[in-house]
Structures are given as structure tokens and as C-alpha cells.
Design an enzyme around this catalytic site. Structure first.
Site, PDB file in Angstrom:
ATOM      1  N   ALA A  50       0.879  -1.662  -0.073  1.00 19.91           N
ATOM      2  CA  ALA A  50      -0.132   0.312   0.448  1.00 19.91           C
ATOM      3  C   ALA A  50       0.963   1.186   0.598  1.00 19.91           C
ATOM      4  CB  ALA A  50      -0.995   0.017   1.155  1.00 19.91           C
TER       5      ALA A  50
ATOM      6  N   SER B  96       4.319   0.619  -0.821  1.00 22.72           N
ATOM      7  CA  SER B  96       5.410   1.427  -2.222  1.00 22.72           C
ATOM      8  C   SER B  96       5.621  -0.337  -2.666  1.00 22.72           C
ATOM      9  CB  SER B  96       7.026   0.419  -1.521  1.00 22.72           C
ATOM     10  OG  SER B  96       6.845  -0.228  -0.224  1.00 22.72           O
ATOM     11  N   GLY B  97       6.070  -0.297  -3.946  1.00 26.56           N
ATOM     12  CA  GLY B  97       6.486  -1.248  -4.691  1.00 26.56           C
ATOM     13  C   GLY B  97       7.529  -2.261  -5.052  1.00 26.56           C
TER      14      GLY B  97
ATOM     15  N   GLY C 256      -5.502  -6.886   0.302  1.00 29.16           N
ATOM     16  CA  GLY C 256      -6.558  -7.331  -1.062  1.00 29.16           C
ATOM     17  C   GLY C 256      -7.882  -6.381  -1.331  1.00 29.16           C
TER      18      GLY C 256
ATOM     19  N   HIS D 128      -3.274 -11.877  -3.807  1.00 33.34           N
ATOM     20  CA  HIS D 128      -3.273 -11.494  -2.739  1.00 33.34           C
ATOM     21  C   HIS D 128      -1.694 -11.229  -1.848  1.00 33.34           C
ATOM     22  CE1 HIS D 128      -4.822 -10.678   2.276  1.00 33.34           C
ATOM     23  NE2 HIS D 128      -4.710  -9.777   1.525  1.00 33.34           N
ATOM     24  N   ASP D 129      -1.235 -10.800  -1.360  1.00 36.14           N
ATOM     25  CA  ASP D 129      -0.355 -10.232  -0.947  1.00 36.14           C
ATOM     26  C   ASP D 129       0.415 -11.465   0.467  1.00 36.14           C
ATOM     27  OD1 ASP D 129      -1.297  -9.103   0.896  1.00 36.14           O
ATOM     28  OD2 ASP D 129       0.171  -7.555   0.017  1.00 36.14           O
ATOM     29  N   THR D 130      -0.969 -11.880   1.363  1.00 39.47           N
ATOM     30  CA  THR D 130      -0.148 -12.419   2.255  1.00 39.47           C
ATOM     31  C   THR D 130      -0.332 -14.572   2.128  1.00 39.47           C
ATOM     32  OG1 THR D 130      -1.803 -10.911   3.978  1.00 39.47           O
ATOM     33  CG2 THR D 130      -1.658 -13.202   4.721  1.00 39.47           C
TER      34      THR D 130
ATOM     35  N   ASN E 264      -6.602 -11.061  12.440  1.00 38.57           N
ATOM     36  CA  ASN E 264      -5.705  -9.499  12.756  1.00 38.57           C
ATOM     37  C   ASN E 264      -5.817  -9.282  13.401  1.00 38.57           C
ATOM     38  OD1 ASN E 264      -5.653  -8.739   9.266  1.00 38.57           O
ATOM     39  ND2 ASN E 264      -8.012  -8.532   9.353  1.00 38.57           N
TER      40      ASN E 264
ATOM     41  N   GLU F 203       6.349   1.417  16.203  1.00 42.49           N
ATOM     42  CA  GLU F 203       6.311   1.773  14.998  1.00 42.49           C
ATOM     43  C   GLU F 203       6.476   3.882  15.226  1.00 42.49           C
ATOM     44  OE1 GLU F 203       5.183   0.578  12.442  1.00 42.49           O
ATOM     45  OE2 GLU F 203       7.101  -0.820  11.513  1.00 42.49           O
TER      46      GLU F 203
END
Length: 490
Positions: A13, A15-16, A81, A239-241, A299, A307
Site C-alpha cells: 500500500a 511501496s512496490g 487486498g 493477495h500478498d498474504t 488481524n 513505530e
């Protein structure tokens, strides 16, 4: 074995990047080729993804792959997603895709439940309710009589839309579709009634394909411009996950996983979805995995807490290397302060330090006063919350959970990994940190015929990476401290 080279496009969301994966002699190696920002566009009080910028940056990755001087066997794209692009009858994109942070979905789930009850929606989809799920995005667009939706003939989720720009072919990949809260995980098909209730034509969503499906080849103009030729584009776990979970180096099914970073995802991999009163009450979700598996997960707030504290301390002119944070934590008396990482007050406070302080004092605890005490409070509370969620997973899992696999950036946090092992009383296996890219590449390798199953994928990954194992220590102390955590957080 001849070397085979695959290009993974991994989009988050913010960076790529593009990664060259090389598979040879039963092992995988990776090399990052490009990295680029992914910024949400705010236009007239709405938030969009600049999909054309992403396309241009993916092209940059194709040019970089050409410079490597190797033959690219295939390309695969994974992303976050729920978000989607709308396609018109002439094949054009109907404007920039809305971003999940757009406020037009605020309150929409509750409005939708006046049409179909919340319990029924969960029973049909097994997906936890979040206002930005695709179902409520479509509902909001339909209510607003949005011109792009009215003109659309198809919906493509973001990785599928980008693959369409590369190939000219349109598919709907299973794992990314499963994040929408429109897919039924039992039938693995879309629920037309949910679409109709949202005021949207069910025909907008096409036939589903499974990870490993070859979408097509680079268009003629891209093949010529990049000089890569007609490279196939594969629908990986979009989906990256899902791609990350595919990269877990597990030896059998008896494990839980923790995808650990700014946010944490804890779950198990099962053959069939788990949809019952307990999973509904705990807000567990059922998302698609490779080979038709289900990712049953929850989640959890992760390193977001630390952070945000580090940002505040940086404004005071103080920065810390990770090694220093570990050293600081070791100087603090254990189990003095506990917070619930998922309490709403930590979602996006003006001051995380103040939010933690107020949570502690409101529950009769002394509040942390030094930076070291805040760090220890956060790490210990996360370990305790992981134990709480794992306990629910143990109650619902159809098998005995023997170990916890930690993947993602958090796998490089030895202190938290050790404390997690102490809290859960099970071994923690840490790695790989680059799980998403590895999973993307290995699904392409499976489509190429190099491996033939999820088990053989994971066997190759075990041969290719180094992992760290943490065994539980000081169990009695942690059990006692967990009871204190429960009493404080309720």
C-alpha cells in the site's frame, strides 16, 4: 537442473518492488531489481490508486530484468487486498480505482446489514467485517450512482487489473477475490445475492481461476519495447498474504503462522473454511490459499505500536538502532505494564506514548516512564496477545498445533520471537522475512513444472533459506504473567 528465472512484482500500500527469482539445483535465490513508491491520490475528497503509475513502474522492472541478461520464464503480481478496477465494454479502465482508505464506505456495513443481516453475511463468506471490504465499496458506489460503476461491464481486483494491462487478458484470481466478502469459501464462487443486495450486477465478476493459472503473454508492444519477448504472465496468489503463507517452510500441517510486521496476521492453514459462532464472535476470517486451502486467521496490531513511539521520540531528537532497543528492554523489570494491542485507543492516536500511558493508568497499573519501559511493555503485550489468539486457534483447529512459524519483517526480531515462544509455550520458527516474494516466485515455479505441490514448494524453500528456532523458557513465570495480562485487558 537448468536455471529458471522468474519476475515477481510485489506491491504494497505504500511501496512496490520487482524481484528476480532464480531456481536451480533445488534452491531459490532472489535479487531485488527495482523499488518504487505507491502513493494514494486525493482528488476532490476521494482517495484513489494511481494504477497507471504502477503500470509504468512495473514496466521499469521489465526493463531491469532485461538488463540482467537472462531469459524470464514468467511474471507474477501480488498486491494488497479488497480494491478493484472497473472495466468498460471497450476494455478501458473506468477511472482510477478507489483506495480502501476512502471515507465513502464509512457506515456502509451497518446500512448493508439492514438488507442482509450481519450474521448471514458472515455465514456466506466467513470474512471479518471491515468497512473497506469490496462488498461495501461496491455498495457505496451503487448508492452514489457512480458513473464509473454504471458504465462498467467487469470488475478486476488490483493484481488482475495490472495483469490485464500487461497481457490484454482478464481473469479473477481466487485468493485476491476471497478478500472481497463476496466469495463463498465453501463453494469458491461469488454470492450473487450479495451483489444484488449491494445494487450491483453479479455479471460484473467473472469466472475464478486458481493460483498457477497462465493468464497470457506480454502484449506485442510490451514484448517489443522491453525486448523480453512474449513472456507468460501467471496468476500467482494475488493477495500478498496468500503468497507469503505459501512460503512458510513447514514440514507438515500442524502449525500456526504469524505474518509479522506493522500489522500481524495469525492463523492456520486448513482444507475447509471454519465458519461457526465461535469464529464469528472472535471475528476470524477465512481467506483463500493455494491449492484450494483456506487461510483461517485474525488481524492483530503489530509493530505499529513501537513505530509510532519511535516517531515521537525522533521528533525529540532521539533515534534507536534495533540492537539498542533490545539492550534497553533487557534492563527493565519484566511484566510491569500490559496493554491490549488491539484496543481502539491505539488505532491512530495523536500520541501513542500518551495512549499507552492512559491505558495503563486507567486500569490501575503504573505507567511506563522511560523509553526502555515503553519498549518492554509493547513487546511483552504483543507476545501475550499472540498467546491469547493462538489459544482460540487451538480451540478451533482440526489438528494439534505443534509450532508457530513467524514470517515477514518480524521474523528478524529475535527478542520478540523468544518472548512469543515463552508466552505460547511452543517452538517459534522464524523466517523467511521475504516470504511474499518467495511465495510469488515459487507459485510461478510450480506453474512451470519445477515443483508439483505445495509440499514440494515448501521443501525447496527449506533448502534455500536460513531459519531460527526459539524454544520456550521460564514457562511458569510467563504463565503467571499471562493471567495478569488477562485480568488487566479483560
Amino acid at each position: 537442473m537448468n536455471k529458471k528465472h522468474f519476475l515477481a512484482v510485489d506491491l504494497g500500500a505504500t511501496s512496490g518492488r520487482t524481484i528476480l527469482g532464480t531456481v536451480a539445483d533445488g534452491k531459490i535465490e532472489m535479487k531485488e531489481l527495482t523499488r518504487f513508491p505507491n502513493q494514494i491520490l486525493q482528488i476532490h475528497n476521494h482517495f484513489y490508486w494511481n494504477i497507471y503509475s504502477l503500470y509504468e513502474n512495473i514496466k521499469g522492472g521489465l526493463f531491469a530484468a532485461k538488463k540482467e541478461g537472462v531469459k524470464i520464464s514468467s511474471i507474477g503480481i501480488d498486491t494488497w487486498g479488497v480494491d478493484f478496477a472497473l472495466i468498460g465494454k471497450d476494455g478501458s479502465l473506468m477511472g482510477a480505482p478507489y483506495a480502501y482508505r476512502d471515507p465513502h464506505t464509512f457506515g456502509k456495513p451497518e446500512e448493508f446489514f439492514n438488507i442482509i443481516p450481519r450474521e448471514k453475511v458472515y455465514d456466506l463468506t466467513g470474512i471479518q467485517v471491515m468497512n473497506f471490504n469490496s462488498l461495501y465499496q461496491l455498495f457505496a458506489l451503487a448508492q452514489a450512482e457512480a458513473s464509473p460503476l454504471e458504465a462498467a461491464t467487469e470488475i478486476l481486483f488490483i493484481p488482475d487489473a495490472l495483469s490485464y494491462l500487461l497481457t490484454g487478458n482478464k481473469v479473477v484470481e481466487y485468493t485476491i477475490a476471497s478478500t472481497s466478502q463476496i466469495l463463498n469459501p465453501r463453494t469458491k464462487q461469488f454470492e450473487a445475492n450479495l451483489m444484488r443486495a449491494a445494487g450491483v450486477k453479479p455479471s460484473l465478476l467473472g469466472e475464478i481461476v486458481m493460483p498457477g493459472h497462465v493468464i497470457g503473454q506480454l502484449t506485442d508492444d510490451l514484448a517489443e519495447e522491453t525486448e523480453l519477448g512474449k513472456v507468460p504472465v501467471v496468476a500467482v496468489a494475488g493477495h500478498d498474504t496468500a503468497s507469503a503463507i505459501a512460503a512458510i517452510p513447514a514440514e507438515n500441517e500442524k502449525f500456526a503462522y504469524l505474518s509479522s510486521g506493522t500489522w500481524s496476521l495469525m492463523g492456520i492453514e486448513v482444507k475447509d473454511p471454519i465458519i461457526n459462532k465461535e469464529s464469528y464472535d472472535m471475528n476470524f476470517t477465512n481467506e483463500g490459499g493455494i491449492e484450494g486451502t483456506t487461510r483461517f486467521l485474525k488481524n492483530i496490531t503489530g509493530m505499529w505500536l513501537l513505530e509510532q513511539c519511535l516517531k515521537e521520540w525522533k521528533k525529540e531528537g532521539i533515534t534507536y538502532a534495533y540492537e539498542k532497543l533490545v539492550e534497553m528492554s533487557g534492563t527493565v523489570t519484566p511484566f510491569q505494564f500490559f496493554i491490549d494491542p488491539d484496543h481502539p485507543s491505539f488505532a491512530n492516536p495523536a500520541s501513542m506514548v500518551k495512549a499507552i500511558t492512559e491505558f495503563c493508568t486507567s486500569r490501575g497499573q503504573k505507567a511506563p516512564s522511560t523509553h526502555a519501559e515503553f519498549v518492554r511493555c509493547i513487546f511483552e503485550s504483543l507476545a501475550m496477545k499472540y498467546n491469547f489468539v493462538l489459544g482460540k486457534l487451538k480451540d478451533l483447529a482440526p489438528f494439534e498445533i505443534e509450532k508457530l512459524h513467524v514470517i515477514g519483517g518480524g521474523s528478524k526480531n529475535p527478542l520478540l520471537n523468544q518472548w512469543t515462544a515463552n508466552a505460547i509455550g511452543l517452538p517459534v520458527i522464524a523466517g523467511p522475512s521475504e516470504a511474499t516474494a518467495i511465495g510469488n516466485i515459487m507459485i510461478q515455479a510450480k506453474a512451470e513444472g519445477i515443483v508439483d505441490s505445495l509440499q514440494s514448494m515448501r521443501a525447496m524453500i527449506r533448502q534455500s533459506i536460513s531459519i531460527d528456532e526459539y524454544t520456550p523458557e521460564n514457562n511458569t513465570e510467563w504463565v503467571t504473567a499471562y493471567e495478569k495480562f488477562l485480568s488487566i485487558t479483560k
